[in-house]
Design a protein around this motif. Structure first.
Motif, PDB file in Angstrom:
ATOM      1  N   UNK A  92      27.197  42.596  49.260  1.00  0.00           N
ATOM      2  CA  UNK A  92      27.506  43.758  48.431  1.00  0.00           C
ATOM      3  C   UNK A  92      28.822  43.622  47.687  1.00  0.00           C
ATOM      4  N   UNK A  93      29.205  44.693  47.027  1.00  0.00           N
ATOM      5  CA  UNK A  93      30.475  44.709  46.292  1.00  0.00           C
ATOM      6  C   UNK A  93      31.104  46.085  46.441  1.00  0.00           C
ATOM      7  N   UNK A  94      32.341  46.110  46.847  1.00  0.00           N
ATOM      8  CA  UNK A  94      33.050  47.390  46.956  1.00  0.00           C
ATOM      9  C   UNK A  94      33.292  47.950  45.558  1.00  0.00           C
ATOM     10  N   UNK A  95      33.324  49.264  45.452  1.00  0.00           N
ATOM     11  CA  UNK A  95      33.508  49.883  44.124  1.00  0.00           C
ATOM     12  C   UNK A  95      34.932  49.693  43.614  1.00  0.00           C
ATOM     13  N   UNK A  96      35.838  49.368  44.514  1.00  0.00           N
ATOM     14  CA  UNK A  96      37.238  49.133  44.134  1.00  0.00           C
ATOM     15  C   UNK A  96      37.821  48.173  45.178  1.00  0.00           C
ATOM     16  N   UNK A  97      39.000  47.596  44.941  1.00  0.00           N
ATOM     17  CA  UNK A  97      39.525  46.603  45.879  1.00  0.00           C
ATOM     18  C   UNK A  97      39.698  47.151  47.299  1.00  0.00           C
ATOM     19  N   UNK A  98      39.246  46.341  48.262  1.00  0.00           N
ATOM     20  CA  UNK A  98      39.354  46.726  49.675  1.00  0.00           C
ATOM     21  C   UNK A  98      39.816  45.518  50.496  1.00  0.00           C
ATOM     22  N   UNK A  99      40.253  45.792  51.727  1.00  0.00           N
ATOM     23  CA  UNK A  99      40.374  44.715  52.694  1.00  0.00           C
ATOM     24  C   UNK A  99      39.694  45.154  53.982  1.00  0.00           C
ATOM     25  N   UNK A 100      39.336  44.180  54.800  1.00  0.00           N
ATOM     26  CA  UNK A 100      38.690  44.467  56.082  1.00  0.00           C
ATOM     27  C   UNK A 100      39.735  44.284  57.171  1.00  0.00           C
ATOM     28  N   UNK A 101      39.823  45.236  58.047  1.00  0.00           N
ATOM     29  CA  UNK A 101      40.754  45.143  59.179  1.00  0.00           C
ATOM     30  C   UNK A 101      39.954  45.096  60.477  1.00  0.00           C
ATOM     31  N   UNK A 119      43.794  34.120  41.559  1.00  0.00           N
ATOM     32  CA  UNK A 119      42.720  33.249  41.035  1.00  0.00           C
ATOM     33  C   UNK A 119      41.358  33.741  41.498  1.00  0.00           C
ATOM     34  N   UNK A 120      41.257  34.121  42.764  1.00  0.00           N
ATOM     35  CA  UNK A 120      39.985  34.645  43.269  1.00  0.00           C
ATOM     36  C   UNK A 120      39.648  35.983  42.642  1.00  0.00           C
ATOM     37  N   UNK A 121      40.661  36.819  42.473  1.00  0.00           N
ATOM     38  CA  UNK A 121      40.429  38.124  41.835  1.00  0.00           C
ATOM     39  C   UNK A 121      39.888  37.944  40.416  1.00  0.00           C
ATOM     40  N   UNK A 122      40.401  36.908  39.735  1.00  0.00           N
ATOM     41  CA  UNK A 122      39.989  36.666  38.350  1.00  0.00           C
ATOM     42  C   UNK A 122      38.770  35.747  38.244  1.00  0.00           C
ATOM     43  N   UNK A 123      38.124  35.510  39.380  1.00  0.00           N
ATOM     44  CA  UNK A 123      36.859  34.764  39.435  1.00  0.00           C
ATOM     45  C   UNK A 123      36.983  33.343  38.902  1.00  0.00           C
ATOM     46  N   UNK A 124      38.114  32.734  39.125  1.00  0.00           N
ATOM     47  CA  UNK A 124      38.261  31.310  38.802  1.00  0.00           C
ATOM     48  C   UNK A 124      37.275  30.562  39.697  1.00  0.00           C
ATOM     49  N   UNK A 143      35.086  27.006  45.355  1.00  0.00           N
ATOM     50  CA  UNK A 143      35.284  28.282  44.671  1.00  0.00           C
ATOM     51  C   UNK A 143      34.900  29.511  45.466  1.00  0.00           C
ATOM     52  N   UNK A 144      35.004  29.423  46.790  1.00  0.00           N
ATOM     53  CA  UNK A 144      34.557  30.553  47.610  1.00  0.00           C
ATOM     54  C   UNK A 144      35.506  31.746  47.519  1.00  0.00           C
ATOM     55  N   UNK A 145      36.731  31.503  47.041  1.00  0.00           N
ATOM     56  CA  UNK A 145      37.654  32.614  46.784  1.00  0.00           C
ATOM     57  C   UNK A 145      37.128  33.518  45.679  1.00  0.00           C
ATOM     58  N   UNK A 146      36.410  32.918  44.723  1.00  0.00           N
ATOM     59  CA  UNK A 146      35.841  33.739  43.644  1.00  0.00           C
ATOM     60  C   UNK A 146      34.719  34.627  44.180  1.00  0.00           C
ATOM     61  N   UNK A 147      33.983  34.132  45.186  1.00  0.00           N
ATOM     62  CA  UNK A 147      32.937  34.980  45.789  1.00  0.00           C
ATOM     63  C   UNK A 147      33.586  36.198  46.437  1.00  0.00           C
ATOM     64  N   UNK A 148      34.693  35.956  47.147  1.00  0.00           N
ATOM     65  CA  UNK A 148      35.410  37.086  47.755  1.00  0.00           C
ATOM     66  C   UNK A 148      35.887  38.052  46.666  1.00  0.00           C
ATOM     67  N   UNK A 149      36.444  37.475  45.589  1.00  0.00           N
ATOM     68  CA  UNK A 149      36.938  38.305  44.481  1.00  0.00           C
ATOM     69  C   UNK A 149      35.820  39.118  43.857  1.00  0.00           C
TER      70      UNK A 149
END
Lengths: 85, 631
Positions: free
Chosen positions: B114-123, B166-171, B188-194
């Motif tokens: 899925x995709x969060x509607x806005x930036x989140x982190x998991x704790x 870089x991940x936020x910007x989908x590099x 490029x798995x950081x882009x998946x997170x982003x």
């Protein structure tokens, strides 16, 4: 060092060593070996710090098996190939 | 015990639902961790053809059944997904401290969709899981984000796995980092997170991992710290990390230089391990419970640059990718470039190779300064490196195209068929020249996630009867030396066995630098370690079978994404001879021999040589027939 390092006879091969490990004092510039010697015999005669298995050897600029027979005047490059190499 | 300690956590960021379940022990024994946990889930839950950056893609953040125990060289977190760089199965491992912390917090793996509607982190704290707002962290570089998270959680010991800008910007070659210096760098798995608006996963666990035989684990650790570090592999890693490869390859004439057009670098001495230690390095650092301490840290404080050691230091791959490939010899600049990539969480290999491609395109007249935002992007021009990193991480100007990776960059300019593109399946090649070790050639071509060097057989370890692969790893079944340059059946056999072995090491979250032939710990001791943690009377045969299962599953994943045997190839430059140095006029891989070797490996695996598809009987033997699909 094997006695071959000190003995120079007409029948011996003269092998030039290029120690490239940043440790030029460790190895002699040249070594004499009996005819028919293989690279293996040369390596056994050298004081390699970590055992010959951790070095890659080039003979006249080519990567060679340790069973290759050496020729007079061959130039040997000894390359330390550590982890991941 | 193992099922409880390895709970699988499922998080859907779109619906904000969280669930978990204990995997069955029979599953864990067939698939003991890492890609073995990820691949069955991906094959069952991800539709073929899904865009890697869409909400439907699944990010699997995994450990293994042995993670978290205090054994040597087993700290790694294994992240898997569909890769946005290659479009294939994607995988990347990182050392550090995060994986053991996740285990101590009560989980073995997290599957995120899925995709969060806005930036989140998991704790995640001791079994409790929350999805939290991360708007205040979005845009921050990794150091600031970690500081901010620890401050708001009032816990300096929380372990943070995160992306950078870089991940936020989908590099497409953005990485994931834990503790600022341990990278899941590739694919490029950081882009998946982003793409999921997920900035970080912060973890804190206080539950000690229960193991079957703590005394045996302690004795293996003690052996590694004492005898292991006296062995050449252990001593070299402790003293220099991976950096001696710079000197070795330079002397051999196989140091990737000037986008692989040369094998020797005029600045070789400047980037030698001795000079880097004199100029930029401070004392090394360890990963969790590992006595080898191979990680480098750089500190610079001069008029030009300041480099913070919290971000680690460049190791061989980075020194070559940003140094010799680009003909940049300034150690201080390399340290700064490495720090900047780590602050933005960018893969230094793909970045360096993409810059290298651009430099060659300019040098050969395909592009001009005007195409590069006015920068003189030429080999040896160190002054362009930091601006290019900024542009890529923020997708500005030429950096926007470079952020797509070298293959897409070349395609966008109509230059993908030129001979200076060095990638396999879309991933840029790492810093090991396959012309001097053909096992690496096979790995680059056959890896299921594009050109990779970590599961490759590095041929020199098996070159002679006194090489460590022969003397110390005989349990793997290779008893005779194998010529580093051959591509005959003996090389394919060696590659086949070592592919299984290193895939096993990766799957268990172990580090390749811990175990023979690359590291000091013998195969038998590795098996002992796994037995001591799990209590299983496990054998090497059983574990190699587990690794083999994952190679077939990755193959099936890639086939349904449209990959074919034509993708198991090498860049054309590796079929040509070296142009300079001791190997000038030699070295080009014979295309026919290479083709035959790839075909033989297919046959070893029971794959159809035309379609590349695993045969049903082979899958039945591995108990994988449920994954056999149509086509």
């Amino acid at each position: 060092m094997s006695s071959g390092a000190e003995k120079m006879g007409e029948e011996n091969l003269k092998i030039w060593l290029k120690d490239k490990r940043g440790d030029p004092d460790r190895l002699p510039e040249k070594i004499f070996l009996p005819p028919g010697s293989r690279l293996l015999e040369l390596l056994e005669a050298l004081p390699l710090a970590e055992g010959a298995g951790y070095y890659t050897i080039m003979v006249n600029g080519e990567i060679k098996s340790r069973t290759v027979e050496l020729k007079d005047g061959d130039e040997i490059t000894i390359i330390h190939l550590p982890v991941g190499g | 015990m193992l099922s409880q300690q390895n709970r699988f956590l499922y998080i859907d960021l779109s619906s904000k639902t969280i669930s978990s379940k204990e995997p069955e022990e029979t599953f864990l024994r067939s698939f003991p961790g890492g890609r073995g946990w990820a691949l069955p889930y991906l094959l069952q839950n991800l539709e073929p053809g899904t865009d890697a950056l869409s909400p439907d893609n699944i990010l699997a953040v995994t450990t293994s059944v042995i993670s978290g125990a205090r054994g040597p060289a087993m700290p790694r977190v294994i992240v898997c997904s569909k890769s946005p760089l290659t479009g294939s199965f994607g995988e990347s491992e990182a050392g550090g401290f995060w994986a053991p912390e996740l285990k101590k917090a009560g989980f073995g793996a997290i599957f995120i969709q899925g995709r969060a509607s806005h930036p989140v982190y998991i704790l995640i704290r001791d079994g409790q899981v929350e999805i939290r707002e991360a708007g205040h962290l979005w845009g921050l570089e990794t150091g600031s984000a970690q500081d901010s998270l620890r401050q708001e959680l009032d816990d300096q010991r929380v372990r943070v796995l995160q992306i950078g800008p870089a991940g936020e910007n989908l590099v497409r070659y953005a990485g994931i980092v834990n503790e600022l210096a341990h990278f899941n760098g590739r694919n490029g798995l950081g882009a998946v997170m982003g793409s999921k608006n997920l900035k970080a996963i912060a973890v804190r666990g206080t539950e000690e991992i229960r193991v079957a035989d703590p005394e045996r684990i302690r004795s293996i650790n003690a052996w590694t710290a004492k005898e292991g570090l006296q062995k050449p592999q252990g001593a070299t890693l402790r003293r220099h990390g991976t950096l001696p490869l710079v000197r070795s390859f330079q002397e051999m004439g196989a140091l990737p230089t000037r986008n692989w057009t040369r094998g020797t670098f005029w600045g070789g001495e400047e980037i030698s391990p001795e000079n880097l230690h004199e100029t930029i390095y401070i004392e090394p650092k360890s990963c969790f419970a590992c006595p080898i301490r191979c990680k480098r840290r750089a500190r610079v404080d001069n008029e030009q640059y300041t480099v913070d050691p919290r971000f680690g230091g460049p190791e061989y791959e980075t020194v070559a990718a940003l140094g010799s490939v680009l003909e940049i010899a300034d150690p201080y600049l390399l340290a700064k470039a490495n720090e900047l990539c780590n602050r933005y969480a960018l893969d230094t290999i793909s970045l360096g190779m993409t810059v290298g491609w651009l430099m060659e395109a300019v040098e050969r007249g395909f592009l001009g300064t005007e195409d590069c935002d006015g920068l003189e992007v030429r080999f040896g021009r160190g002054e362009v490196l930091l601006p290019l990193i900024e542009k890529v991480a923020h997708r500005e100007g030429i950096g926007d195209k470079m952020a797509e990776g070298s293959l897409r960059l070349a395609r966008s300019l109509g230059l993908e068929n030129e001979d200076f593109l060095l990638q396999v399946k879309g991933q840029e090649v790492p810093m090991h020249d396959p012309r001097v070790k053909t096992g690496v050639a096979l790995q680059y071509a056959l890896s299921d996630y594009g050109a990779d060097h970590l599961v490759a057989v590095h041929d020199f370890s098996f070159a002679t009867s006194d090489s460590p692969g022969i003397t110390e790893a005989s349990g793997l079944g290779i008893f005779q030396p194998v010529d580093p340059l051959s591509l005959g059946p003996e090389k394919v056999r060696l590659f086949y066995y070592m592919d299984l072995y290193w895939s096993l090491v990766d799957m268990l979250g172990m580090c390749t630098f811990g175990f023979v032939p690359r590291g000091p710990i013998p195969v038998e001791m590795m098996i002992d370690l796994i037995r001591a943690v799990t209590g299983w009377s496990v054998t090497l045969w059983e574990l190699m079978k587990a690794a083999e299962r994952t190679i077939h599953l990755a193959r099936l994943f890639n086939l349904r994404e449209g990959f074919s045997p034509a993708d198991d190839c090498l860049p054309p430059r590796f079929f040509t001879d070296f142009k300079d140095g001791p190997l000038a006029g030699k070295g080009g891989i014979d295309p026919q021999e290479f083709k035959e070797a790839v075909k033989l490996r297919y046959e070893f695996m029971g794959w159809d040589v035309v379609t590349g598809k695993p045969r049903l009987e082979r899958l039945k033997e591995l108990n994988l027939e449920d994954f056999f699909g149509p086509g």
